[in-house]
Design a protein around this motif. Structure first.
Motif, mmCIF file in Angstrom:
data_model
loop_
_atom_site.group_PDB
_atom_site.id
_atom_site.type_symbol
_atom_site.label_atom_id
_atom_site.label_comp_id
_atom_site.label_asym_id
_atom_site.label_seq_id
_atom_site.Cartn_x
_atom_site.Cartn_y
_atom_site.Cartn_z
ATOM 1 N N ALA A 1 16.802 5.783 1.206
ATOM 2 C CA ALA A 1 16.179 6.785 1.436
ATOM 3 C C ALA A 1 15.653 7.767 0.328
ATOM 4 N N TRP A 2 16.075 8.565 -0.828
ATOM 5 C CA TRP A 2 16.063 9.010 -1.315
ATOM 6 C C TRP A 2 15.478 8.090 -2.805
ATOM 7 N N ALA A 3 16.288 7.320 -3.192
ATOM 8 C CA ALA A 3 16.295 6.390 -4.436
ATOM 9 C C ALA A 3 14.865 5.340 -4.332
ATOM 10 N N GLY B 1 0.474 -1.211 0.348
ATOM 11 C CA GLY B 1 0.075 -0.179 0.188
ATOM 12 C C GLY B 1 1.091 1.197 0.174
ATOM 13 N N ARG B 2 2.228 1.017 0.418
ATOM 14 C CA ARG B 2 3.395 2.528 0.318
ATOM 15 C C ARG B 2 3.449 3.015 -0.714
ATOM 16 N N LEU B 3 3.260 4.095 -1.543
ATOM 17 C CA LEU B 3 3.931 4.202 -2.390
ATOM 18 C C LEU B 3 5.181 5.598 -2.132
ATOM 19 N N CYS B 4 5.692 5.912 -3.387
ATOM 20 C CA CYS B 4 6.951 7.446 -2.928
ATOM 21 C C CYS B 4 6.055 8.588 -3.767
ATOM 22 N N VAL B 5 6.350 9.907 -4.143
ATOM 23 C CA VAL B 5 6.126 10.767 -4.143
ATOM 24 C C VAL B 5 5.575 10.329 -5.885
#
Length: 323
Positions: free
Chosen positions: A168-170, A40-44
């Protein structure tokens, strides 16, 4: 409507998404709570997928020399111009540059056109710059490009090592998953190996800010530390690698990597004592003139220690390409 279950096309995590269209035709996207990669998680980028379905700024019809044309005319023009170049200069005069976002079937068709019909091998994608070193490392070690880990291992490991990877970023969804695993199991140790202090260090128990390009020396030294601590029969078939590693004492590694000896010794001790360990690596390792060797140095440490082929273990190359 319940929506269409599909996959985010951006990176190698492969997050599941559910896309819906409202009465006005606008598309919205939410994370698929049942999908094993992201739960269920998504990044921006994934969360904004719906915005990419708009037509603004897109070429909606074929054009030739700036003028709208039919598909037949456009394809004929492209074929004629390719043909003219090939007739004058030969097949090696043309090339295709494709994308890691293509589907396998698209790759197949493009390769057939270039290699089977035009008769040259001049086709490549951004995937090669991203992952060719990892491919070579795995093929050297295992005979095939096969990653011997899965995402479920992240919740089961005792030691997780990031090398040249700012997750954390990629890979933010994967990073959140690891952070949650760390919170659920505080005894789990995390090591970040990176010349810079990145956001990934926020959950690290140890940050090794080694000199750029010195990663292979650190892991060859780890192989030497393993040899000191384990019976010699554990290294059957690895005589050549072990002979090279024997020169890499903690002191030499520390000097080569620009690290305090105590930090190197602590990392080695944690790896030796951990019942399970995973090493996650990406562009900081792969995009190097010796990237394949660095991959193999990591893999060798897992092979020698037996921290491979079991839950919570293994060398895991993270990729930026979904295919």
């Amino acid at each position: 409507m319940n929506g269409v279950h599909t996959t985010c096309p951006y990176c190698g995590v492969g997050c599941g998404v559910v896309a819906q269209r409202d009465a006005r035709g606008a598309v919205s996207v939410r994370g698929d709570t049942q999908h094993p990669a992201n739960l269920g998680r998504l990044c921006v980028k994934g969360a904004a997928l719906g915005e990419t379905t708009g037509l603004d700024g897109r070429l909606l019809y074929p054009e030739v020399d700036g003028e709208r044309a039919t598909w037949e005319a456009a394809l004929d023009a492209a074929a004629a111009r390719f043909g003219a170049v090939i007739e004058k200069h030969g097949p090696q005069a043309v090339a295709f540059y494709a994308s890691g976002q293509l589907l396998t079937e698209d790759y197949y068709a493009a390769n057939k056109l270039m290699k089977g019909f035009i008769g040259a091998a001049n086709i490549d994608t951004n995937s090669r710059l991203c992952m060719s070193s990892a491919v070579v490392g795995y093929k050297r070690a295992f005979g095939a490009d096969a990653v011997p880990c899965c995402y479920e291992d992240l919740e089961q490991t005792d030691l997780l090592v990031f090398v040249g990877a700012n997750a954390a970023w990629a890979h933010p969804v994967l990073y959140q998953r690891i952070a949650a695993a760390k919170q659920a199991r505080p005894a789990m140790k995390i090591v970040v190996i990176d010349p810079r202090r990145t956001a990934t260090c926020d959950i690290a128990d140890l940050h090794l800010a080694l000199a750029p390009g010195s990663d292979a020396g650190l892991f060859v030294g780890l192989l030497n530390a393993l040899a000191d601590a384990m019976p010699s029969e554990a290294f059957d078939g690895q005589a050549q690698a072990l002979a090279a590693a024997r020169e890499w004492s903690v002191a030499r590694v520390a000097q080569f990597c620009g690290l305090p000896e105590a930090e190197v010794a602590r990392f080695y001790d944690w790896f030796l004592r951990a019942p399970t360990a995973m090493t996650l690596y990406t562009m900081g390792i792969n995009q190097s003139s010796s990237g394949s060797d660095k991959c193999n140095a990591i893999i060798n440490a897992h092979l020698a220690s037996g921290k491979i082929g079991r839950p919570g273990c293994g060398p895991f190359s993270l990729t930026g390409q979904p295919n």
